[in-house]
Design a protein around this motif. Sequence first.
Motif, PDB file in Angstrom:
ATOM      1  N   ILE A 184       0.864  -1.181   0.000  1.00 14.98           N
ATOM      2  CA  ILE A 184       0.000   0.000   0.000  1.00 14.98           C
ATOM      3  C   ILE A 184       0.898   1.227   0.000  1.00 14.98           C
ATOM      4  O   ILE A 184       1.687   1.429   0.913  1.00 14.98           O
ATOM      5  N   PHE A 185       0.782   2.035  -1.041  1.00 19.39           N
ATOM      6  CA  PHE A 185       1.629   3.215  -1.207  1.00 19.39           C
ATOM      7  C   PHE A 185       0.730   4.445  -1.230  1.00 19.39           C
ATOM      8  O   PHE A 185      -0.161   4.558  -2.082  1.00 19.39           O
ATOM      9  N   ALA A 186       0.944   5.360  -0.293  1.00 18.25           N
ATOM     10  CA  ALA A 186       0.100   6.555  -0.218  1.00 18.25           C
ATOM     11  C   ALA A 186       0.841   7.669   0.497  1.00 18.25           C
ATOM     12  O   ALA A 186       1.888   7.459   1.109  1.00 18.25           O
ATOM     13  N   GLY A 206      -2.973  -1.829 -13.373  1.00 24.89           N
ATOM     14  CA  GLY A 206      -3.542  -0.733 -14.148  1.00 24.89           C
ATOM     15  C   GLY A 206      -4.983  -0.429 -13.844  1.00 24.89           C
ATOM     16  O   GLY A 206      -5.574   0.469 -14.446  1.00 24.89           O
ATOM     17  N   THR A 207      -5.577  -1.142 -12.881  1.00 24.82           N
ATOM     18  CA  THR A 207      -6.962  -0.884 -12.498  1.00 24.82           C
ATOM     19  C   THR A 207      -7.079   0.486 -11.842  1.00 24.82           C
ATOM     20  O   THR A 207      -6.266   0.844 -10.993  1.00 24.82           O
ATOM     21  N   LEU A 208      -8.103   1.241 -12.215  1.00 22.76           N
ATOM     22  CA  LEU A 208      -8.321   2.570 -11.658  1.00 22.76           C
ATOM     23  C   LEU A 208      -9.683   2.645 -10.993  1.00 22.76           C
ATOM     24  O   LEU A 208     -10.628   1.973 -11.409  1.00 22.76           O
ATOM     25  N   VAL A 250      -4.902  12.533  -1.985  1.00 23.52           N
ATOM     26  CA  VAL A 250      -3.540  12.047  -2.180  1.00 23.52           C
ATOM     27  C   VAL A 250      -3.532  10.822  -3.083  1.00 23.52           C
ATOM     28  O   VAL A 250      -4.553  10.161  -3.273  1.00 23.52           O
ATOM     29  N   PRO A 251      -2.359  10.473  -3.642  1.00 23.72           N
ATOM     30  CA  PRO A 251      -2.250   9.248  -4.427  1.00 23.72           C
ATOM     31  C   PRO A 251      -2.403   8.018  -3.536  1.00 23.72           C
ATOM     32  O   PRO A 251      -1.993   8.018  -2.375  1.00 23.72           O
ATOM     33  N   LEU A 252      -2.996   6.969  -4.083  1.00 22.87           N
ATOM     34  CA  LEU A 252      -3.082   5.678  -3.390  1.00 22.87           C
ATOM     35  C   LEU A 252      -2.874   4.582  -4.423  1.00 22.87           C
ATOM     36  O   LEU A 252      -3.640   4.468  -5.380  1.00 22.87           O
TER      37      LEU A 252
END
Length: 210
Positions: free
Chosen positions: A20-22, A70-72, A57-59
């Motif tokens: 998990i990157f955020a 690549g799922t959004l 923020v990005p997640l």
Amino acid sequence: VGRITSTLDNLGLTENTVIIFASDNGGLSTILRLDGPTDNSPLRSGKGYPYEGGIRVPLIIRWKNIIKAGTLSDEPVNSIDYFPTILSIAGLDLPGDRVIDGMNLLPILTKSGHLDREALFWHFPHYRERDVVPYIIIRSGEWKLIKRYEGKTFELYNLNDDIEEKFDLSEKMKDKVNNLDLKLTDWLKSAGAKMPMENPEYKPGSKKNN
């Protein structure tokens, strides 16, 4: 991050590891100056402020063979959702001795469903530097209400139409403001949230004020 993922690959741990990157807040910037160290455009403002540049923020979540690369998704989520999600991934039950604020994100990550969540809340009951006063936010669908405890009380935005938060609709849509404000009040009570209080020792102009 690349070295971490490569190491997991080399150790044969990738399929059993969820990454998990955020960020914990939006990039640092300022309303008072235009030369902040980050550019969050088209989002307004940055860290510490109630606008999207401060809280959106990005997640990125990686789980090989489970989450399609690549799922959004544009469904609003929050870091409070990580705990129930990780427990679900690990096959563990949620603890029953406390209120769990977050929701399991697996239906979104696996494209098997959506979250049945009425609203998200942000509570910031203190000051930050010179231009941020205590505030609380509710995001319900496309609607976002900012309530401040000093100065102009309300700002209302439709994020579907106005992601830059240029057009405050609070004066035009009083009923929507009142409806969201009631939800804010109910949530504050149910959460036992700490509220701003007057400092009886406050002295105007003193550097010792807290």
